[in-house]
Scaffold this motif. Structure first.
Motif, PDB file in Angstrom:
ATOM      1  N   UNK A   1     -11.712 -36.269 -36.882  1.00 30.44           N
ATOM      2  CA  UNK A   1     -11.057 -35.925 -35.629  1.00 30.44           C
ATOM      3  C   UNK A   1     -12.067 -35.837 -34.493  1.00 30.44           C
ATOM      4  N   UNK A   2     -13.211 -35.210 -34.733  1.00 29.97           N
ATOM      5  CA  UNK A   2     -14.235 -35.108 -33.699  1.00 29.97           C
ATOM      6  C   UNK A   2     -14.874 -36.467 -33.409  1.00 29.97           C
ATOM      7  N   UNK A   3     -14.984 -37.312 -34.430  1.00 36.21           N
ATOM      8  CA  UNK A   3     -15.466 -38.678 -34.213  1.00 36.21           C
ATOM      9  C   UNK A   3     -14.516 -39.422 -33.286  1.00 36.21           C
ATOM     10  N   UNK A   4     -13.228 -39.326 -33.562  1.00 35.64           N
ATOM     11  CA  UNK A   4     -12.232 -39.980 -32.715  1.00 35.64           C
ATOM     12  C   UNK A   4     -12.289 -39.449 -31.291  1.00 35.64           C
ATOM     13  N   UNK A   5     -12.323 -38.151 -31.140  1.00 35.29           N
ATOM     14  CA  UNK A   5     -12.317 -37.535 -29.813  1.00 35.29           C
ATOM     15  C   UNK A   5     -13.546 -37.944 -29.006  1.00 35.29           C
ATOM     16  N   UNK A   6     -14.718 -37.893 -29.629  1.00 34.40           N
ATOM     17  CA  UNK A   6     -15.952 -38.258 -28.925  1.00 34.40           C
ATOM     18  C   UNK A   6     -15.977 -39.749 -28.588  1.00 34.40           C
ATOM     19  N   UNK A   7     -15.471 -40.586 -29.477  1.00 30.52           N
ATOM     20  CA  UNK A   7     -15.428 -42.028 -29.220  1.00 30.52           C
ATOM     21  C   UNK A   7     -14.496 -42.348 -28.061  1.00 30.52           C
ATOM     22  N   UNK A   8     -13.324 -41.761 -28.068  1.00 29.98           N
ATOM     23  CA  UNK A   8     -12.362 -41.994 -26.987  1.00 29.98           C
ATOM     24  C   UNK A   8     -12.920 -41.511 -25.655  1.00 29.98           C
ATOM     25  N   UNK A   9     -13.504 -40.331 -25.671  1.00 32.58           N
ATOM     26  CA  UNK A   9     -14.079 -39.780 -24.450  1.00 32.58           C
ATOM     27  C   UNK A   9     -15.214 -40.667 -23.928  1.00 32.58           C
ATOM     28  N   UNK A  10     -16.012 -41.215 -24.836  1.00 35.69           N
ATOM     29  CA  UNK A  10     -17.124 -42.085 -24.432  1.00 35.69           C
ATOM     30  C   UNK A  10     -16.610 -43.336 -23.725  1.00 35.69           C
ATOM     31  N   UNK A  11     -15.565 -43.952 -24.260  1.00 33.16           N
ATOM     32  CA  UNK A  11     -15.031 -45.157 -23.617  1.00 33.16           C
ATOM     33  C   UNK A  11     -14.370 -44.840 -22.276  1.00 33.16           C
ATOM     34  N   UNK A  12     -13.719 -43.706 -22.164  1.00 25.43           N
ATOM     35  CA  UNK A  12     -13.078 -43.342 -20.897  1.00 25.43           C
ATOM     36  C   UNK A  12     -14.134 -43.050 -19.831  1.00 25.43           C
ATOM     37  N   UNK A  13     -15.163 -42.292 -20.202  1.00 23.21           N
ATOM     38  CA  UNK A  13     -16.230 -41.991 -19.243  1.00 23.21           C
ATOM     39  C   UNK A  13     -16.953 -43.269 -18.837  1.00 23.21           C
ATOM     40  N   UNK A  14     -17.233 -44.136 -19.806  1.00 22.72           N
ATOM     41  CA  UNK A  14     -17.913 -45.402 -19.496  1.00 22.72           C
ATOM     42  C   UNK A  14     -17.049 -46.267 -18.582  1.00 22.72           C
ATOM     43  N   UNK A  15     -15.746 -46.263 -18.799  1.00 23.79           N
ATOM     44  CA  UNK A  15     -14.854 -47.037 -17.934  1.00 23.79           C
ATOM     45  C   UNK A  15     -14.945 -46.558 -16.490  1.00 23.79           C
TER      46      UNK A  15
ATOM     47  N   UNK B   1      -2.531 -35.018 -36.909  1.00 20.80           N
ATOM     48  CA  UNK B   1      -2.045 -35.732 -38.110  1.00 20.80           C
ATOM     49  C   UNK B   1      -1.842 -37.232 -37.924  1.00 20.80           C
ATOM     50  N   UNK B   2      -1.809 -37.722 -36.712  1.00 18.18           N
ATOM     51  CA  UNK B   2      -1.513 -39.121 -36.437  1.00 18.18           C
ATOM     52  C   UNK B   2      -2.798 -39.935 -36.334  1.00 18.18           C
ATOM     53  N   UNK B   3      -3.455 -40.162 -37.459  1.00 18.08           N
ATOM     54  CA  UNK B   3      -4.767 -40.807 -37.485  1.00 18.08           C
ATOM     55  C   UNK B   3      -4.696 -42.242 -36.983  1.00 18.08           C
ATOM     56  N   UNK B   4      -3.789 -43.023 -37.517  1.00 13.32           N
ATOM     57  CA  UNK B   4      -3.702 -44.441 -37.143  1.00 13.32           C
ATOM     58  C   UNK B   4      -3.337 -44.586 -35.669  1.00 13.32           C
ATOM     59  N   UNK B   5      -2.393 -43.803 -35.202  1.00 14.77           N
ATOM     60  CA  UNK B   5      -1.971 -43.884 -33.807  1.00 14.77           C
ATOM     61  C   UNK B   5      -3.106 -43.502 -32.856  1.00 14.77           C
ATOM     62  N   UNK B   6      -3.872 -42.472 -33.236  1.00 19.14           N
ATOM     63  CA  UNK B   6      -5.002 -42.053 -32.398  1.00 19.14           C
ATOM     64  C   UNK B   6      -6.031 -43.167 -32.273  1.00 19.14           C
ATOM     65  N   UNK B   7      -6.355 -43.809 -33.408  1.00 20.33           N
ATOM     66  CA  UNK B   7      -7.375 -44.870 -33.378  1.00 20.33           C
ATOM     67  C   UNK B   7      -6.864 -46.118 -32.667  1.00 20.33           C
ATOM     68  N   UNK B   8      -5.565 -46.370 -32.712  1.00 16.04           N
ATOM     69  CA  UNK B   8      -5.008 -47.488 -31.933  1.00 16.04           C
ATOM     70  C   UNK B   8      -5.180 -47.207 -30.441  1.00 16.04           C
ATOM     71  N   UNK B   9      -4.956 -45.966 -30.032  1.00 14.04           N
ATOM     72  CA  UNK B   9      -5.187 -45.588 -28.640  1.00 14.04           C
ATOM     73  C   UNK B   9      -6.645 -45.748 -28.244  1.00 14.04           C
ATOM     74  N   UNK B  10      -7.552 -45.389 -29.138  1.00 18.01           N
ATOM     75  CA  UNK B  10      -8.983 -45.558 -28.868  1.00 18.01           C
ATOM     76  C   UNK B  10      -9.337 -47.032 -28.771  1.00 18.01           C
TER      77      UNK B  10
END
Length: 194
Positions: free
Chosen positions: A114-128, A35-44
């Motif tokens: 939600x899946x867009x957020x999850x895949x985007x976050x995972x992509x940046x973490x793996x790339x890091x 439910x925390x859309x804005x907070x999730x995207x800030x973390x991303x």
């Protein structure tokens, strides 16, 4: 092989148990974050910023950045596309609202937010983490990669916008009429019932 039982988990049993518990705990917190859309995207955005700073200070790993950019473009296309493509379902009739006489059908995304957020976050973490391995630091002339990615982005978005115009759908909820239960309940309580 005598003496080996199928039921005997062996020396890896604690590792398997820990992995199972970690997976359950990870899924629990992932589900609670929905439910925390804005907070999730800030973390991303924070994860993306850390990755960009790492690439900037190392002055390398441009091929990884190009790969992440292309992957994110693919995710964006999935986010903007309907779940059921009208071009592919020509035999069944249109699945989107194309005429005034058609029944209204809400826009259902092929890739939910939600899946867009999850895949985007995972992509940046793996790339890091990939930036810590020198094997991935392939020497390339990064301006050519950037120009190629911009051309790819423009052509892909042009095709997607043409598809949206052709089948008359808008993948965003901003600006659309919204009906709230509170407003409808308040307006119906003031009117006499038949």
């Amino acid at each position: 092989m005598e003496g080996v039982s199928v039921d005997d988990p062996g020396p890896l049993a604690p590792l398997v148990k820990w992995r199972s518990e970690f997976s359950k705990m990870f899924r629990y917190y992932l589900d609670r974050s929905a439910p925390y859309v804005v907070e999730r995207w800030i973390g991303t955005l924070a994860a993306a910023s850390i990755y960009v700073l790492r690439v900037y200070y190392v002055r390398g790993f441009h091929i990884i950045s190009y790969g992440v950019g292309t992957y994110l473009l693919n995710l964006l296309i999935g986010f903007l596309s309907p779940k059921f493509d009208p071009e592919l379902e020509a035999l069944d009739g249109p699945s989107l609202h194309t005429r005034d006489s058609d029944e209204y059908r809400p826009f259902v995304r092929r890739l939910p937010e939600f899946l867009l957020w999850y895949a985007t976050t995972k992509a940046f973490i793996v790339a890091f983490f990939m930036t810590f391995c020198s094997v991935f630091d392939v020497p390339v002339f990064w301006p050519i990669l950037l120009c190629y990615w911009i051309v790819l982005f423009i052509l892909t978005m042009k095709r997607q916008i043409t598809h949206m115009i052709k089948y008359k759908y808008v993948p965003f909820n901003y600006g659309k009429m919204r009906y709230d239960q509170k407003k409808s309940a308040a307006s119906s309580s003031g009117s006499p019932r038949d």
